[in-house]
Design a protein around this motif. Structure first.
Motif, PDB file in Angstrom:
ATOM      1  N   HIS A  34     -53.388  48.391  38.366  1.00  0.00           N
ATOM      2  CA  HIS A  34     -52.122  49.000  37.955  1.00  0.00           C
ATOM      3  C   HIS A  34     -51.221  49.340  39.145  1.00  0.00           C
ATOM      4  O   HIS A  34     -50.338  50.195  39.026  1.00  0.00           O
ATOM      5  CB  HIS A  34     -52.389  50.271  37.145  1.00  0.00           C
ATOM      6  N   GLU A  36     -48.640  48.060  40.562  1.00  0.00           N
ATOM      7  CA  GLU A  36     -47.182  47.995  40.395  1.00  0.00           C
ATOM      8  C   GLU A  36     -46.653  49.089  39.475  1.00  0.00           C
ATOM      9  O   GLU A  36     -45.451  49.331  39.433  1.00  0.00           O
ATOM     10  CB  GLU A  36     -46.744  46.625  39.875  1.00  0.00           C
ATOM     11  N   ASP A  37     -47.531  49.769  38.751  1.00  0.00           N
ATOM     12  CA  ASP A  37     -47.119  50.823  37.824  1.00  0.00           C
ATOM     13  C   ASP A  37     -47.417  52.223  38.350  1.00  0.00           C
ATOM     14  O   ASP A  37     -47.298  53.195  37.610  1.00  0.00           O
ATOM     15  CB  ASP A  37     -47.832  50.653  36.482  1.00  0.00           C
ATOM     16  N   SER A  61     -44.815  53.701  46.750  1.00  0.00           N
ATOM     17  CA  SER A  61     -45.395  52.717  45.849  1.00  0.00           C
ATOM     18  C   SER A  61     -46.591  52.067  46.535  1.00  0.00           C
ATOM     19  O   SER A  61     -46.414  51.411  47.570  1.00  0.00           O
ATOM     20  CB  SER A  61     -44.350  51.655  45.511  1.00  0.00           C
ATOM     21  N   ASP A  63     -48.177  49.533  45.575  1.00  0.00           N
ATOM     22  CA  ASP A  63     -48.076  48.090  45.414  1.00  0.00           C
ATOM     23  C   ASP A  63     -47.344  47.451  46.594  1.00  0.00           C
ATOM     24  O   ASP A  63     -47.815  46.496  47.190  1.00  0.00           O
ATOM     25  CB  ASP A  63     -47.354  47.776  44.097  1.00  0.00           C
ATOM     26  N   ARG A  64     -46.185  47.997  46.937  1.00  0.00           N
ATOM     27  CA  ARG A  64     -45.373  47.433  48.021  1.00  0.00           C
ATOM     28  C   ARG A  64     -45.543  48.186  49.327  1.00  0.00           C
ATOM     29  O   ARG A  64     -44.969  47.822  50.332  1.00  0.00           O
ATOM     30  CB  ARG A  64     -43.897  47.449  47.611  1.00  0.00           C
ATOM     31  N   PRO A  95     -42.204  54.952  36.962  1.00  0.00           N
ATOM     32  CA  PRO A  95     -43.475  54.232  36.853  1.00  0.00           C
ATOM     33  C   PRO A  95     -44.278  54.744  35.669  1.00  0.00           C
ATOM     34  O   PRO A  95     -43.914  55.742  35.036  1.00  0.00           O
ATOM     35  CB  PRO A  95     -44.172  54.578  38.171  1.00  0.00           C
TER      36      PRO A  95
END
Length: 185
Positions: A34, A36-37, A61, A63-64, A95
């Motif tokens: 999860h 990216e969320d 984040s 994810d990034r 998110p």
């Protein structure tokens, strides 16, 4: 029965076996699935030249590995933290999950704001900073690369210093290679 000896392999052969359930999802798997969320947030302290203490707030984040929002204050409150949450996610950009610790600055107002934004809070247990590792690592990096190398004068000076650092970091950081794709030779 007394006098009858049975081998362990025989018992294992006829014993009823129950199907094994898969283990529950571990934290690392959840974060990977999860990423990216998820947004992680945390606070940190910065001393000033006059020995006052300022508080920095960071949202990033995983994810990034990008800092989404930051701010500075001399008195963090639940109202101030709620304002940071709303400013970080305008126009339905919130998110699904928010990792945070159990600090008092995440009061009832903050919980209500996350509910209004349809964000599911994931408060970590006390004394488990490894669960919020992304935010903890980023705060360590901010300290090592930015605030430990600057004598902070006041709140505005720290805000300007962090703004420059975040712009530099988000623009020029080394990108993490995708392990699924092979490297070109």
């Amino acid at each position: 029965m007394p006098g009858i000896h049975v081998a362990k392999s025989t018992i294992e052969r006829y014993r009823v076996r129950h199907p094994r359930r898969p283990p529950p999802q571990i934290w690392k798997t959840f974060v990977t699935n999860h990423a990216e969320d998820i947004v992680a947030c945390d606070c940190f302290t910065v001393p000033t030249v006059t020995f006052d203490v300022l508080y920095g707030f960071v949202m990033l984040s995983p994810d990034r590995r990008e800092i989404i929002h930051f701010n500075v204050t001399d008195r963090p409150t639940a109202e101030w933290t709620t304002r940071q949450l709303v400013q970080a996610f305008p126009n339905d950009t919130a998110p699904r999950f928010l990792i945070r610790d159990n600090d008092s600055i995440y009061g009832e107002e903050f919980r209500q704001a996350t509910a209004n934004l349809n964000i599911r809070e994931l408060p970590i247990r006390p004394r488990t900073p490894v669960v919020n590792a992304y935010a903890e690592r980023e705060i360590g990096t901010i300290r090592r690369e930015c605030t430990d190398r600057v004598i902070v004068l006041n709140e505005e000076h720290l805000r300007k210093t962090l703004r420059q650092y975040v712009e530099y970091r988000n623009r020029n950081r080394t990108s993490v290679p995708d392990l699924a794709t092979p490297l070109a030779t």
